[in-house]
Write a protein that holds these residues in place. Structure first.
Motif, mmCIF file in Angstrom:
data_model
loop_
_atom_site.group_PDB
_atom_site.id
_atom_site.type_symbol
_atom_site.label_atom_id
_atom_site.label_comp_id
_atom_site.label_asym_id
_atom_site.label_seq_id
_atom_site.Cartn_x
_atom_site.Cartn_y
_atom_site.Cartn_z
ATOM 1 N N THR A 48 9.157 -26.230 -11.979
ATOM 2 C CA THR A 48 10.159 -25.517 -11.178
ATOM 3 C C THR A 48 10.152 -26.049 -9.741
ATOM 4 N N ASP A 49 8.994 -26.491 -9.240
ATOM 5 C CA ASP A 49 8.939 -27.133 -7.919
ATOM 6 C C ASP A 49 9.683 -28.461 -7.935
ATOM 7 N N THR A 50 9.573 -29.189 -9.037
ATOM 8 C CA THR A 50 10.303 -30.448 -9.172
ATOM 9 C C THR A 50 11.803 -30.190 -9.142
ATOM 10 N N THR A 51 12.247 -29.170 -9.840
ATOM 11 C CA THR A 51 13.669 -28.818 -9.845
ATOM 12 C C THR A 51 14.137 -28.501 -8.431
ATOM 13 N N ALA A 52 13.352 -27.710 -7.692
ATOM 14 C CA ALA A 52 13.710 -27.350 -6.322
ATOM 15 C C ALA A 52 13.741 -28.576 -5.410
ATOM 16 N N ALA A 53 12.741 -29.456 -5.531
ATOM 17 C CA ALA A 53 12.688 -30.663 -4.705
ATOM 18 C C ALA A 53 13.854 -31.595 -5.024
ATOM 19 N N PHE A 54 14.210 -31.700 -6.308
ATOM 20 C CA PHE A 54 15.326 -32.569 -6.679
ATOM 21 C C PHE A 54 16.642 -32.019 -6.128
ATOM 22 N N ALA A 55 16.821 -30.720 -6.186
ATOM 23 C CA ALA A 55 18.028 -30.109 -5.622
ATOM 24 C C ALA A 55 18.102 -30.355 -4.116
ATOM 25 N N GLU A 56 16.955 -30.285 -3.441
ATOM 26 C CA GLU A 56 16.900 -30.570 -2.007
ATOM 27 C C GLU A 56 17.257 -32.035 -1.736
ATOM 28 N N TYR A 57 16.744 -32.931 -2.550
ATOM 29 C CA TYR A 57 17.053 -34.366 -2.412
ATOM 30 C C TYR A 57 18.543 -34.626 -2.588
ATOM 31 N N LYS A 81 15.555 -29.695 -18.445
ATOM 32 C CA LYS A 81 16.537 -29.265 -17.439
ATOM 33 C C LYS A 81 16.571 -30.249 -16.268
ATOM 34 N N ILE A 82 15.385 -30.638 -15.798
ATOM 35 C CA ILE A 82 15.299 -31.581 -14.678
ATOM 36 C C ILE A 82 15.893 -32.925 -15.073
ATOM 37 N N GLN A 83 15.560 -33.400 -16.249
ATOM 38 C CA GLN A 83 16.066 -34.703 -16.679
ATOM 39 C C GLN A 83 17.595 -34.675 -16.771
ATOM 40 N N ALA A 84 18.164 -33.584 -17.243
ATOM 41 C CA ALA A 84 19.625 -33.461 -17.305
ATOM 42 C C ALA A 84 20.222 -33.484 -15.900
ATOM 43 N N MET A 85 19.588 -32.789 -14.954
ATOM 44 C CA MET A 85 20.056 -32.806 -13.563
ATOM 45 C C MET A 85 19.992 -34.216 -12.999
ATOM 46 N N LYS A 86 18.913 -34.922 -13.301
ATOM 47 C CA LYS A 86 18.738 -36.272 -12.773
ATOM 48 C C LYS A 86 19.791 -37.228 -13.323
ATOM 49 N N ILE A 87 20.034 -37.175 -14.619
ATOM 50 C CA ILE A 87 21.018 -38.098 -15.194
ATOM 51 C C ILE A 87 22.394 -37.843 -14.602
ATOM 52 N N GLU A 88 22.725 -36.584 -14.376
ATOM 53 C CA GLU A 88 24.019 -36.249 -13.798
ATOM 54 C C GLU A 88 24.136 -36.759 -12.367
ATOM 55 N N ALA A 89 23.088 -36.583 -11.562
ATOM 56 C CA ALA A 89 23.139 -36.960 -10.151
ATOM 57 C C ALA A 89 22.901 -38.447 -9.915
ATOM 58 N N LEU A 90 21.966 -39.037 -10.656
ATOM 59 C CA LEU A 90 21.561 -40.409 -10.366
ATOM 60 C C LEU A 90 22.428 -41.456 -11.035
ATOM 61 N N ALA A 91 22.998 -41.134 -12.168
ATOM 62 C CA ALA A 91 23.760 -42.141 -12.910
ATOM 63 C C ALA A 91 25.254 -41.842 -12.890
ATOM 64 N N SER A 92 25.689 -41.119 -11.881
ATOM 65 C CA SER A 92 27.109 -40.797 -11.792
ATOM 66 C C SER A 92 27.916 -42.028 -11.404
ATOM 67 N N ALA A 93 29.163 -41.995 -11.726
ATOM 68 C CA ALA A 93 30.109 -43.056 -11.363
ATOM 69 C C ALA A 93 29.703 -44.422 -11.907
ATOM 70 N N TRP A 127 14.335 -40.168 -21.414
ATOM 71 C CA TRP A 127 15.428 -41.069 -21.027
ATOM 72 C C TRP A 127 15.907 -41.931 -22.186
ATOM 73 N N ASP A 128 15.184 -41.963 -23.295
ATOM 74 C CA ASP A 128 15.547 -42.816 -24.438
ATOM 75 C C ASP A 128 17.007 -42.628 -24.827
ATOM 76 N N GLY A 129 17.709 -43.748 -24.955
ATOM 77 C CA GLY A 129 19.089 -43.728 -25.427
ATOM 78 C C GLY A 129 20.113 -43.345 -24.380
ATOM 79 N N LEU A 130 19.691 -43.118 -23.137
ATOM 80 C CA LEU A 130 20.635 -42.743 -22.083
ATOM 81 C C LEU A 130 20.987 -43.960 -21.243
ATOM 82 N N ASP A 131 22.264 -44.136 -20.999
ATOM 83 C CA ASP A 131 22.710 -45.219 -20.129
ATOM 84 C C ASP A 131 22.623 -44.766 -18.673
ATOM 85 N N GLY A 132 22.502 -45.714 -17.792
ATOM 86 C CA GLY A 132 22.546 -45.422 -16.368
ATOM 87 C C GLY A 132 21.198 -45.327 -15.690
#
Length: 139
Positions: free
Chosen positions: A25-34, A65-77, A103-108
């Motif tokens: 949950t700290d990772t989720t909060a830190a990623f949202a802050e980033y 949940k964190i990995q889904a947030m990361k893929i959405e934010a980091l691999a956008s566009a 991350w297996d099978g995810l592009d970006g």
């Protein structure tokens, strides 16, 4: 919070450091802050330092949940992002392997694990030979 991050604009890189026992949950909060940070940019390389990690809470649901947030934010566009995990200890290596599997099978995203600082920095294309040098030179 046992997780900190520093955006190194000079290198288009984010240095993330875990210390002690990680609660995801700290990772989720830190990623949202980033992501909300004014210097956040999709495609910034990620250097995740797990060398001071002593354990984690085992919250697999939060990990997904964190990995889904990361893929959405980091691999956008359609921008590819490189994540390099520094995992010189057994617990760090274990957590990095869980992250890689998610991350297996995810592009970006290109996720790699190294067990030396020099190996990480070489993959990231920086001239420094240690994280201390990297952080000092980044200003």
């Amino acid at each position: 919070m046992p997780i900190t991050f520093r955006i190194l604009q000079k290198y288009g890189l984010v240095y993330v450091r875990y210390e002690g026992r990680a609660r995801l949950t700290d990772t989720t909060a830190a990623f949202a802050e980033y992501v909300a940070h004014p210097n956040f940019r999709p495609g910034q390389k990620q250097l995740v330092d797990l060398s001071a990690l002593t354990g984690w809470d085992g919250d697999f649901l939060e990990l997904m949940k964190i990995q889904a947030m990361k893929i959405e934010a980091l691999a956008s566009a359609g921008i590819q992002t490189m994540l390099v995990y520094y995992a010189p200890t057994p617990i760090g290596f274990e957590l990095s392997q869980l992250a890689l599997k998610s991350w297996d099978g995810l592009d970006g995203l290109v996720a790699l694990v190294q067990q030396s600082e020099l190996g990480c920095l070489t993959l990231l294309g920086t001239p420094e030979t240690s994280f201390a040098q990297l952080l000092e030179n980044a200003g």
